[in-house]
Every structure is written in C-alpha cells, then in structure tokens.
Scaffold this motif. Structure first.
Motif, PDB file in Angstrom:
ATOM      1  N   HIS A  83       4.079   5.095   3.200  1.00 17.46           N
ATOM      2  CA  HIS A  83       2.684   4.978   3.645  1.00 17.46           C
ATOM      3  C   HIS A  83       1.868   5.793   2.659  1.00 17.46           C
ATOM      4  CE1 HIS A  83      -0.563   5.508   6.904  1.00 17.46           C
ATOM      5  NE2 HIS A  83      -0.731   4.382   6.246  1.00 17.46           N
ATOM      6  N   HIS A  84       0.944   5.147   1.974  1.00 19.00           N
ATOM      7  CA  HIS A  84       0.229   5.748   0.842  1.00 19.00           C
ATOM      8  C   HIS A  84      -1.278   5.740   1.087  1.00 19.00           C
ATOM      9  CE1 HIS A  84      -1.125   6.385  -3.283  1.00 19.00           C
ATOM     10  NE2 HIS A  84      -1.789   5.254  -3.223  1.00 19.00           N
ATOM     11  N   ARG A  85      -1.922   6.791   0.600  1.00 17.04           N
ATOM     12  CA  ARG A  85      -3.389   6.819   0.543  1.00 17.04           C
ATOM     13  C   ARG A  85      -3.772   7.191  -0.879  1.00 17.04           C
ATOM     14  NH1 ARG A  85      -5.946  11.092   4.070  1.00 17.04           N
ATOM     15  NH2 ARG A  85      -5.357  12.378   2.312  1.00 17.04           N
ATOM     16  N   ALA A  91      -5.799   3.299   2.223  1.00 19.08           N
ATOM     17  CA  ALA A  91      -4.396   3.390   2.632  1.00 19.08           C
ATOM     18  C   ALA A  91      -3.722   2.036   2.499  1.00 19.08           C
ATOM     19  CB  ALA A  91      -4.301   3.884   4.075  1.00 19.08           C
ATOM     20  N   THR A  93       0.650   0.275   2.950  1.00 19.30           N
ATOM     21  CA  THR A  93       2.057   0.502   3.235  1.00 19.30           C
ATOM     22  C   THR A  93       2.871  -0.294   2.234  1.00 19.30           C
ATOM     23  OG1 THR A  93       1.594   0.821   5.576  1.00 19.30           O
ATOM     24  CG2 THR A  93       3.871   0.322   4.984  1.00 19.30           C
ATOM     25  N   TYR A 132       2.110   6.525  -6.748  1.00 15.61           N
ATOM     26  CA  TYR A 132       2.615   5.851  -5.549  1.00 15.61           C
ATOM     27  C   TYR A 132       4.001   5.261  -5.805  1.00 15.61           C
ATOM     28  CZ  TYR A 132       2.367   1.819  -2.204  1.00 15.61           C
ATOM     29  OH  TYR A 132       2.587   0.859  -1.261  1.00 15.61           O
ATOM     30  N   THR A 148       5.632   9.562   3.254  1.00 15.62           N
ATOM     31  CA  THR A 148       4.180   9.431   3.140  1.00 15.62           C
ATOM     32  C   THR A 148       3.787   9.983   1.779  1.00 15.62           C
ATOM     33  OG1 THR A 148       3.741  11.560   4.188  1.00 15.62           O
ATOM     34  CG2 THR A 148       3.761   9.615   5.620  1.00 15.62           C
ATOM     35  N   HIS A 149       2.735   9.416   1.238  1.00 13.45           N
ATOM     36  CA  HIS A 149       2.199   9.861  -0.051  1.00 13.45           C
ATOM     37  C   HIS A 149       0.683   9.765   0.061  1.00 13.45           C
ATOM     38  CE1 HIS A 149       1.152   9.359  -4.406  1.00 13.45           C
ATOM     39  NE2 HIS A 149       1.931  10.431  -4.426  1.00 13.45           N
ATOM     40  N   PHE A 150       0.092  10.793   0.649  1.00 14.99           N
ATOM     41  CA  PHE A 150      -1.346  10.804   0.895  1.00 14.99           C
ATOM     42  C   PHE A 150      -2.025  11.659  -0.163  1.00 14.99           C
ATOM     43  CE2 PHE A 150      -2.828   9.298   5.255  1.00 14.99           C
ATOM     44  CZ  PHE A 150      -1.948   8.236   5.250  1.00 14.99           C
TER      45      PHE A 150
END
Length: 189
Positions: A83-85, A91, A93, A132, A148-150
């Motif tokens: 799950h990336h932002r 955002a 997925t 990402y 997660t990669h926010f």
C-alpha cells in the motif's frame, strides 16, 4: 486525532508488478518518455484495465506488453502487496508477482516508454530505482507478504537509502486451528 470522514468512499488505483527471476537476478526496465518517474528503473508493471480483468490477468498482460514474454498464469506466484502513498499524497495498492518460467526472451517492446532493460542481482539492486518499486522488492527479499510505503511531501520519487525510505514491513501469521476438524472433514494420510 481521527480525520473527518469524506462524504465519498475512497478509491485508489490498483497496480501490478512482475518480478521476472533468472536465478538470483531480476529484470528491471528504465522508464522513458512522458511517464511518471521517467529515467528511473522499475519492474515491468501497469494498471488493471478495468473490472473485467483480474490482477493475475493484468500481470501476465503487462509482462507480455512490456517485455514480450509469454507467462502461463499457472507459473505466476503472489509475492507481496504494497500500500503506497506518493510524495504528492496519492495512494495506490500494488500487487507484486513472481515468475521464474516464461516463453521468449525479454526485450524492449515499447521504446517510447522504456529506454533500457537488464538483469540486476536481487541482493545488489542498483540506485536510481522508483522508491515504490524498490519498497516492494525489499519486502519481497525480506519474505514479507504485506508492506506499506507512505511517502511524505518533499520525498523523492527515486529510492533514497537510509532512515527516510518509508517502508514498513507488516508481520504475517499462519492460522492455527483452535480445535480439530470434524472426522468427516479430515484428510486421511
């Protein structure tokens, strides 16, 4: 403090990323042209084309479109979900899949979108990668299924090693039965 609820339900794009493995190496492509992260290395990847397409179908399609290889869907393995932002706050997925067998030799099929393609050691990934994508490969190398990669405003699109990499690996579990299955449901040795 919790954020106020939006009157509209949140939705976000779904990406697929294909980890083509050749022994200890992975295939990376350098993005080119008027695309996100032009000039950076990335896995063969793309978006779902619509509700008619499964993520597995999309992974097989993207590998064919971007590298020319044909992958039997039965040879595709789920690797990791990220799950990336982005630094801009959007955002998405990403579903990362692994393939170790395919037909054909990978080659550049979209020169307007890809300027380079090559094999890199999974344990010594190059600089100049999309953050990402690198987060997904780092989670994959760690044997984790979810991450997660926010990113934050001001972060770069390119991977930056060190404490600001923003990757969080989520632990996974193996379900343990709480009681034996009924006799009729047991598999005999």
């Amino acid at each position: 403090m919790p954020q106020p609820r939006s009157p509209r339900r949140h939705s976000e794009p779904v990406d697929v990323h294909v980890i083509l493995r050749r022994g200890g190496e992975v295939l990376l492509t350098r993005r080119a042209g008027e695309v996100y992260a032009s000039g950076l290395l990335h896995l063969p990847s793309g978006h779902l084309d619509g509700p008619h397409e499964t993520i597995l179908d999309a992974a097989v399609r993207e590998a064919r479109e971007e590298t020319g290889v044909l992958i039997d869907p039965a040879e595709v393995r789920a690797a990791v979900v990220v799950h990336h932002r982005s630094p801009a706050g959007q955002a998405r997925t990403g579903f990362f899949f692994e393939a170790r067998r395919w037909q054909g030799q990978p080659h550049i099929t979209e020169p307007h979108l890809c300027s380079e393609m090559g094999w890199w050691p999974l344990d010594a990934l190059p600089g100049g990668m999309v953050a990402y994508c690198r987060a997904g490969l780092d989670a994959y190398r760690a044997g984790r299924y979810f991450a997660t990669h926010f990113q934050h405003r001001g972060d770069t699109i390119a991977h930056q090693p060190g404490p600001g990499h923003r990757l969080a690996l989520l632990p996974h579990t193996t379900p343990q039965p709480t009681q034996p299955a009924p006799a009729a449901d047991r598999t005999l040795p």
